[in-house]
Design a protein around this motif. Sequence first.
Motif, mmCIF file in Angstrom:
data_model
loop_
_atom_site.group_PDB
_atom_site.id
_atom_site.type_symbol
_atom_site.label_atom_id
_atom_site.label_comp_id
_atom_site.label_asym_id
_atom_site.label_seq_id
_atom_site.Cartn_x
_atom_site.Cartn_y
_atom_site.Cartn_z
ATOM 1 N N GLY A 1 0.824 -1.207 0.000
ATOM 2 C CA GLY A 1 0.000 0.000 0.000
ATOM 3 C C GLY A 1 0.858 1.257 0.000
ATOM 4 O O GLY A 1 0.664 2.165 -0.817
ATOM 5 N N ALA A 16 1.437 3.997 -3.116
ATOM 6 C CA ALA A 16 1.215 5.432 -2.912
ATOM 7 C C ALA A 16 2.491 6.201 -3.266
ATOM 8 O O ALA A 16 2.430 7.269 -3.888
ATOM 9 C CB ALA A 16 0.813 5.699 -1.470
ATOM 10 N N ILE A 28 0.104 9.337 4.836
ATOM 11 C CA ILE A 28 -0.605 8.099 4.506
ATOM 12 C C ILE A 28 -0.143 7.020 5.481
ATOM 13 O O ILE A 28 1.055 6.736 5.597
ATOM 14 C CB ILE A 28 -0.360 7.679 3.041
ATOM 15 C CG1 ILE A 28 -1.041 8.692 2.100
ATOM 16 C CG2 ILE A 28 -0.922 6.263 2.786
ATOM 17 C CD1 ILE A 28 -0.906 8.393 0.627
ATOM 18 N N SER A 72 0.264 3.374 6.358
ATOM 19 C CA SER A 72 0.251 2.044 5.738
ATOM 20 C C SER A 72 1.112 1.129 6.601
ATOM 21 O O SER A 72 2.020 0.461 6.120
ATOM 22 C CB SER A 72 0.782 2.121 4.305
ATOM 23 O OG SER A 72 2.004 2.815 4.259
ATOM 24 N N THR A 83 -12.012 4.482 7.565
ATOM 25 C CA THR A 83 -11.779 5.301 6.367
ATOM 26 C C THR A 83 -13.050 5.361 5.527
ATOM 27 O O THR A 83 -13.912 4.491 5.633
ATOM 28 C CB THR A 83 -10.676 4.691 5.467
ATOM 29 O OG1 THR A 83 -11.024 3.330 5.174
ATOM 30 C CG2 THR A 83 -9.310 4.735 6.117
ATOM 31 N N ARG A 118 -10.377 6.834 1.148
ATOM 32 C CA ARG A 118 -9.319 6.399 2.062
ATOM 33 C C ARG A 118 -8.920 7.527 3.011
ATOM 34 O O ARG A 118 -7.791 7.583 3.493
ATOM 35 C CB ARG A 118 -8.072 5.869 1.309
ATOM 36 C CG ARG A 118 -8.365 4.789 0.266
ATOM 37 C CD ARG A 118 -9.117 3.609 0.847
ATOM 38 N NE ARG A 118 -9.345 2.583 -0.158
ATOM 39 C CZ ARG A 118 -10.539 2.300 -0.698
ATOM 40 N NH1 ARG A 118 -11.619 2.965 -0.323
ATOM 41 N NH2 ARG A 118 -10.663 1.345 -1.594
ATOM 42 N N VAL A 147 -4.313 3.103 4.337
ATOM 43 C CA VAL A 147 -4.406 2.103 3.269
ATOM 44 C C VAL A 147 -4.009 0.716 3.773
ATOM 45 O O VAL A 147 -3.276 0.583 4.752
ATOM 46 C CB VAL A 147 -3.491 2.476 2.066
ATOM 47 C CG1 VAL A 147 -3.812 3.858 1.533
ATOM 48 C CG2 VAL A 147 -2.014 2.389 2.435
ATOM 49 N N ARG A 201 -6.375 -0.557 7.759
ATOM 50 C CA ARG A 201 -7.668 0.130 7.740
ATOM 51 C C ARG A 201 -8.820 -0.876 7.784
ATOM 52 O O ARG A 201 -8.611 -2.091 7.655
ATOM 53 C CB ARG A 201 -7.769 1.053 6.517
ATOM 54 C CG ARG A 201 -8.056 0.344 5.220
ATOM 55 C CD ARG A 201 -8.316 1.335 4.100
ATOM 56 N NE ARG A 201 -8.837 0.613 2.932
ATOM 57 C CZ ARG A 201 -10.136 0.489 2.664
ATOM 58 N NH1 ARG A 201 -11.038 1.032 3.428
ATOM 59 N NH2 ARG A 201 -10.519 -0.193 1.598
ATOM 60 N N THR A 233 -10.921 -2.601 6.151
ATOM 61 C CA THR A 233 -11.205 -3.082 4.807
ATOM 62 C C THR A 233 -11.799 -4.497 4.849
ATOM 63 O O THR A 233 -11.473 -5.263 5.759
ATOM 64 C CB THR A 233 -9.898 -3.078 3.961
ATOM 65 O OG1 THR A 233 -10.146 -3.650 2.685
ATOM 66 C CG2 THR A 233 -8.789 -3.875 4.643
ATOM 67 N N ASP A 271 -5.660 0.608 -2.647
ATOM 68 C CA ASP A 271 -5.823 1.640 -1.616
ATOM 69 C C ASP A 271 -4.753 2.722 -1.756
ATOM 70 O O ASP A 271 -5.040 3.912 -1.628
ATOM 71 C CB ASP A 271 -5.653 1.032 -0.211
ATOM 72 C CG ASP A 271 -6.903 0.318 0.279
ATOM 73 O OD1 ASP A 271 -7.915 0.311 -0.440
ATOM 74 O OD2 ASP A 271 -6.848 -0.233 1.395
ATOM 75 N N GLY A 272 -3.524 2.285 -1.994
ATOM 76 C CA GLY A 272 -2.403 3.226 -2.103
ATOM 77 C C GLY A 272 -2.631 4.224 -3.226
ATOM 78 O O GLY A 272 -2.385 5.427 -3.068
ATOM 79 N N ALA A 309 -5.613 6.591 -2.169
ATOM 80 C CA ALA A 309 -5.223 7.512 -1.103
ATOM 81 C C ALA A 309 -4.304 8.605 -1.640
ATOM 82 O O ALA A 309 -4.435 9.781 -1.271
ATOM 83 C CB ALA A 309 -4.528 6.746 0.028
#
Lengths: 224, 326
Positions: free
Chosen positions: B32, B36, B126, B128, B278, B282, B292, B296, B298, B309-310, B313
């Motif tokens: 993730g 990102a 972010i 992660s 989230t 995200r 992410v 999170r 999920t 997700d990355g 976000a």
Amino acid sequence: MEKLLKEQDVQYIKELFDRDLVDPVELVLFLESEGSDKVTDANSQYLLATEEIAREVSEISDKISLTIYKDDKEKEKEYGVKEISALFIQGKNTDKNVVFYGIPSGHEFSSLLEDIVNVSQGATRLSPASKETARNIKVPVEILVFITPTCPHCPRAVKTAHQLAMENKLIKAAMIEANEFPELSKKYNVYSVPKIVINEKVQFEGALPEDMFINKVLSVVDGS
Amino acid sequence: MNEFLTVPMVKEQEEMTSDILLDMVILGAGPGGLTAGIYAGRSGLNVVILEKLFPGGQIAVSSRIDNYPGFPDGVSGTELVRGMEKQAVKFGARIVMEEAMRIGKEGTLFVVETVGHKKYKTKTIIISTGADPVKLPVPEEEKFRGRGISYCATCDAAFFKEKDVAIVGGGDTAITDALHLTRFANKVIIVHRRSELRAVKALQEEVFANPKIAFQWDSIPSHVVGDEKVDGLEIKNVKTKEKKVLKVNGIFAAIGTIPNSKIVRGVVELDERGFIKTNHNRETSVPGIFAVGDVRDTPLRQVITAAGDGAIAEFSAENYIKSMER
């Protein structure tokens, strides 16, 4: 033997070495010839690959030299070699006290590269407090770090042990590839890596943060 | 023999100066966070990824991933993550080996403080940080951890050559680990609390066809037996309440994960199990902080969902930065 390092990786390592290497580093590798009783079906491939890795890495920079001793009992004694293969990283902050027993492959290849840089710079990345603690140790310490090449958190333990040795020559630190030395792994009851053995007394598993690792070393030193 | 050589892609931490304002700090270099990082790098953002232990997170210890698109023959976690790492670095993300300890606020900006007391000032964060394996729920866990109990089959499988081992769990991770263990162990016993596996069909077919694998259904571990090292696992049948001891020397556990959300406890909203809440962008409960992957809330925790997700976000974070500047 086919090249083990990909051209792309060689380029990356060259960039790293060109940027970071300062003083010469000597890789001293101890091997045995075929036909010796230390060369078996089980380890002959490891020995060939270890020689190849050392050779390829040393060819990337002029600042790195490679010396190979085969079947040289006198030199083995001088370096205090326990097992074959043994790869020592020699430079201004080491004196036969930073060694890899067995192949520095998989995730441990990054330990080898980082060691070379640290020795060439004559400096480690330990925190100022850790350096101070390491330098104040006055008795001999031997740290064995058992690893497997597929263990991603093992280099943390190897790098910490090797850097402690770079800070104080009374500390000897060895990486041991556990698969390559099943007898040793059995002797020290290695069931999980990294497994760290200090002066045959303190044993623990896991990649501890630097300060906790040093506390384990100190627990041995204080007891002696 | 393993012939792969891991060449570190991480930049020197000394290089980093912490007084410059960053666009984005990413906590954790798993799939993730690295995704990102790839997106942020390509957008020209000034981005730093902080990693406390090793890039890759949990997938770095996955022996084989069969459901990530583009790899019809499967790919090892190490190989997949190496590619992501290289890609992130290529596009300008900087990976720094440091553990984040605290998140603070300074006006509209955030300050991420590391264990080594470095400070990174940034417009967005972010999270992660992923998740860690749940410990084996037996009283003897601590005593036998590293003496037969393991949470890393790729790391430790080789120590159980010709031995019998148990694996506790019934999901994809447990089954993948069980299959990996058969390459070394004499016999692999899967201990699962239900009467059927939760793992995906393809893995189930493989595991049922493997002659080295046996099953203990409706069973949970109750005690570890042994002196200095593991000699057996006592299990309890949840239906019959019967107990018995499996003669094994290794016990591998893959029974779920706990989120690494400690750093944001009290900062952003978490659900009752500690996962970060989230929305579909995200975004967390704090504008400018995104989350992410496994950490999170999920419904599915996989490499591809973390990577997806990355990307989302990062896109949301860019929009946030634009709205700040308006």
